[in-house]
Design a protein around this motif. Sequence first.
Motif, PDB file in Angstrom:
ATOM      1  N   GLU A 141       0.853  -1.188   0.000  1.00 45.84           N
ATOM      2  CA  GLU A 141       0.000   0.000   0.000  1.00 45.84           C
ATOM      3  C   GLU A 141       0.893   1.243   0.000  1.00 45.84           C
ATOM      4  O   GLU A 141       1.973   1.244   0.589  1.00 45.84           O
ATOM      5  CB  GLU A 141      -0.906   0.052   1.237  1.00 45.84           C
ATOM      6  CG  GLU A 141      -1.824  -1.153   1.393  1.00 45.84           C
ATOM      7  CD  GLU A 141      -1.121  -2.364   1.981  1.00 45.84           C
ATOM      8  OE1 GLU A 141      -1.397  -3.503   1.528  1.00 45.84           O
ATOM      9  OE2 GLU A 141      -0.277  -2.168   2.885  1.00 45.84           O
ATOM     10  N   THR A 157      -3.779   0.650  -3.139  1.00 42.38           N
ATOM     11  CA  THR A 157      -3.623  -0.738  -2.701  1.00 42.38           C
ATOM     12  C   THR A 157      -3.243  -1.574  -3.913  1.00 42.38           C
ATOM     13  O   THR A 157      -3.936  -1.560  -4.931  1.00 42.38           O
ATOM     14  CB  THR A 157      -4.924  -1.270  -2.085  1.00 42.38           C
ATOM     15  OG1 THR A 157      -5.291  -0.446  -0.972  1.00 42.38           O
ATOM     16  CG2 THR A 157      -4.760  -2.697  -1.612  1.00 42.38           C
ATOM     17  N   TYR A 214      -7.638   6.597   2.723  1.00 40.22           N
ATOM     18  CA  TYR A 214      -6.813   5.959   3.752  1.00 40.22           C
ATOM     19  C   TYR A 214      -7.599   5.786   5.042  1.00 40.22           C
ATOM     20  O   TYR A 214      -7.463   4.765   5.735  1.00 40.22           O
ATOM     21  CB  TYR A 214      -5.555   6.791   3.999  1.00 40.22           C
ATOM     22  CG  TYR A 214      -4.652   6.232   5.080  1.00 40.22           C
ATOM     23  CD1 TYR A 214      -4.193   4.917   5.024  1.00 40.22           C
ATOM     24  CD2 TYR A 214      -4.261   7.018   6.153  1.00 40.22           C
ATOM     25  CE1 TYR A 214      -3.368   4.403   6.015  1.00 40.22           C
ATOM     26  CE2 TYR A 214      -3.428   6.509   7.141  1.00 40.22           C
ATOM     27  CZ  TYR A 214      -2.990   5.196   7.075  1.00 40.22           C
ATOM     28  OH  TYR A 214      -2.174   4.688   8.060  1.00 40.22           O
ATOM     29  N   TYR A 273      -9.684   2.676   5.021  1.00 34.72           N
ATOM     30  CA  TYR A 273      -8.871   1.501   5.343  1.00 34.72           C
ATOM     31  C   TYR A 273      -8.667   1.379   6.852  1.00 34.72           C
ATOM     32  O   TYR A 273      -8.712   0.279   7.412  1.00 34.72           O
ATOM     33  CB  TYR A 273      -7.539   1.615   4.610  1.00 34.72           C
ATOM     34  CG  TYR A 273      -6.415   0.797   5.195  1.00 34.72           C
ATOM     35  CD1 TYR A 273      -6.301  -0.561   4.899  1.00 34.72           C
ATOM     36  CD2 TYR A 273      -5.476   1.380   6.041  1.00 34.72           C
ATOM     37  CE1 TYR A 273      -5.269  -1.313   5.438  1.00 34.72           C
ATOM     38  CE2 TYR A 273      -4.445   0.631   6.575  1.00 34.72           C
ATOM     39  CZ  TYR A 273      -4.348  -0.707   6.284  1.00 34.72           C
ATOM     40  OH  TYR A 273      -3.331  -1.459   6.819  1.00 34.72           O
ATOM     41  N   GLN A 274      -8.444   2.517   7.528  1.00 31.61           N
ATOM     42  CA  GLN A 274      -8.213   2.478   8.969  1.00 31.61           C
ATOM     43  C   GLN A 274      -9.456   1.999   9.720  1.00 31.61           C
ATOM     44  O   GLN A 274      -9.354   1.215  10.670  1.00 31.61           O
ATOM     45  CB  GLN A 274      -7.787   3.857   9.466  1.00 31.61           C
ATOM     46  CG  GLN A 274      -6.384   4.256   9.018  1.00 31.61           C
ATOM     47  CD  GLN A 274      -5.972   5.610   9.547  1.00 31.61           C
ATOM     48  OE1 GLN A 274      -6.542   6.628   9.199  1.00 31.61           O
ATOM     49  NE2 GLN A 274      -4.977   5.621  10.408  1.00 31.61           N
ATOM     50  N   ASP A 282     -11.865   0.086   8.463  1.00 29.96           N
ATOM     51  CA  ASP A 282     -11.995  -1.344   8.162  1.00 29.96           C
ATOM     52  C   ASP A 282     -11.044  -2.179   9.009  1.00 29.96           C
ATOM     53  O   ASP A 282     -11.390  -3.274   9.467  1.00 29.96           O
ATOM     54  CB  ASP A 282     -11.707  -1.594   6.679  1.00 29.96           C
ATOM     55  CG  ASP A 282     -12.829  -1.122   5.769  1.00 29.96           C
ATOM     56  OD1 ASP A 282     -13.887  -0.718   6.291  1.00 29.96           O
ATOM     57  OD2 ASP A 282     -12.632  -1.141   4.541  1.00 29.96           O
ATOM     58  N   SER A 283      -9.836  -1.670   9.232  1.00 30.34           N
ATOM     59  CA  SER A 283      -8.833  -2.416   9.988  1.00 30.34           C
ATOM     60  C   SER A 283      -9.280  -2.660  11.422  1.00 30.34           C
ATOM     61  O   SER A 283      -8.981  -3.710  12.006  1.00 30.34           O
ATOM     62  CB  SER A 283      -7.496  -1.664   9.982  1.00 30.34           C
ATOM     63  OG  SER A 283      -6.982  -1.571   8.670  1.00 30.34           O
ATOM     64  N   SER A 294     -13.892   5.637  -4.931  1.00 24.29           N
ATOM     65  CA  SER A 294     -12.773   4.714  -5.070  1.00 24.29           C
ATOM     66  C   SER A 294     -12.726   4.236  -6.514  1.00 24.29           C
ATOM     67  O   SER A 294     -13.690   4.399  -7.265  1.00 24.29           O
ATOM     68  CB  SER A 294     -12.905   3.517  -4.117  1.00 24.29           C
ATOM     69  OG  SER A 294     -14.015   2.714  -4.479  1.00 24.29           O
ATOM     70  N   PHE A 330      -9.247  -7.117  -0.576  1.00 28.68           N
ATOM     71  CA  PHE A 330      -9.826  -5.830  -0.946  1.00 28.68           C
ATOM     72  C   PHE A 330     -10.649  -5.964  -2.220  1.00 28.68           C
ATOM     73  O   PHE A 330     -10.497  -6.907  -2.996  1.00 28.68           O
ATOM     74  CB  PHE A 330      -8.740  -4.765  -1.117  1.00 28.68           C
ATOM     75  CG  PHE A 330      -7.888  -4.940  -2.365  1.00 28.68           C
ATOM     76  CD1 PHE A 330      -8.233  -4.316  -3.560  1.00 28.68           C
ATOM     77  CD2 PHE A 330      -6.740  -5.716  -2.339  1.00 28.68           C
ATOM     78  CE1 PHE A 330      -7.454  -4.451  -4.695  1.00 28.68           C
ATOM     79  CE2 PHE A 330      -5.953  -5.872  -3.467  1.00 28.68           C
ATOM     80  CZ  PHE A 330      -6.310  -5.241  -4.658  1.00 28.68           C
TER      81      PHE A 330
END
Length: 272
Positions: free
Chosen positions: A38, A61, A72, A75-76, A78-79, A107, A212
């Motif tokens: 990434e 990604t 970004y 993504y955070q 989702d993490s 996206s 993803f």
Amino acid sequence: MKKFLVLIAILSCFTANAEYILDLRHRKEIVKDTASMEVVYVHVAFDPVLEQRDVKYEMLTIGTNFNKYGGYDNYQVDSIFMADPDFNPPFEEYRKLCRNYEEISESSLTDKNSGNITFYGKEFINYYHYTEPLPDFCWELYEETDEIMGHECHKATAKWRGREWTAWYSDIPIDAGPWKFQGLPGLILKLEDSTGQHYFEAIGTKKDVYPFGYEKRLYSKTSRLKFNESYKNDRLNGGNMLVDSGMVIPQSEEEEQMLRSRRMFYSPIELE
């Protein structure tokens, strides 16, 4: 973090090349590939009419068959859900979590095998997608160099869809970059248009391995030109749409006039 990596490793073993639906509880993702790298970019946009800047953190990604470009902060969030399979916060806690991040509704997903890119976006309350061939940027290459994140980068320029772009591509042998930009001998780490209205620069890389794809929603199929025109109308006439939809009820004629004249931040990457 260890729990998160173990979960991702298990998922990637079973689904390296298979399409499936990943339920993250706060949303569902249609998985297309597994990430291997990434790149995080800062994207600074400028609206010359409002004389305002908008700063967002976005992420490229990179997978085997697909690349994704999106937020970004998305993504955070989702993490957090991926790290703990039992994490299922109540609505108010989830809203508080989301307020700590600035998620992006747009996206794009690049299919390396077909040579197509699919864009996913939102206008007002509706979601759309369109697919187009990967753009041909007709880059002109130069000997001039710059150092970005410890990498020697070379200069390239191109005129594309109404703007003149200067890119700095690295010695990393990956044909990719921010947003839809690609087509150079190395990974693009910096990009700017000649007016200064858009500036991208890589600020970090990651080696997280995780599935993803794109968010599972009810999308309406459209074209790039139709979406961009509709998006322009949404940003420049968003006040009219709010009043006409009944979502906002003005308390006076003056308030209605003020709402209808409201212009939101608008600085499109593509001008044509």
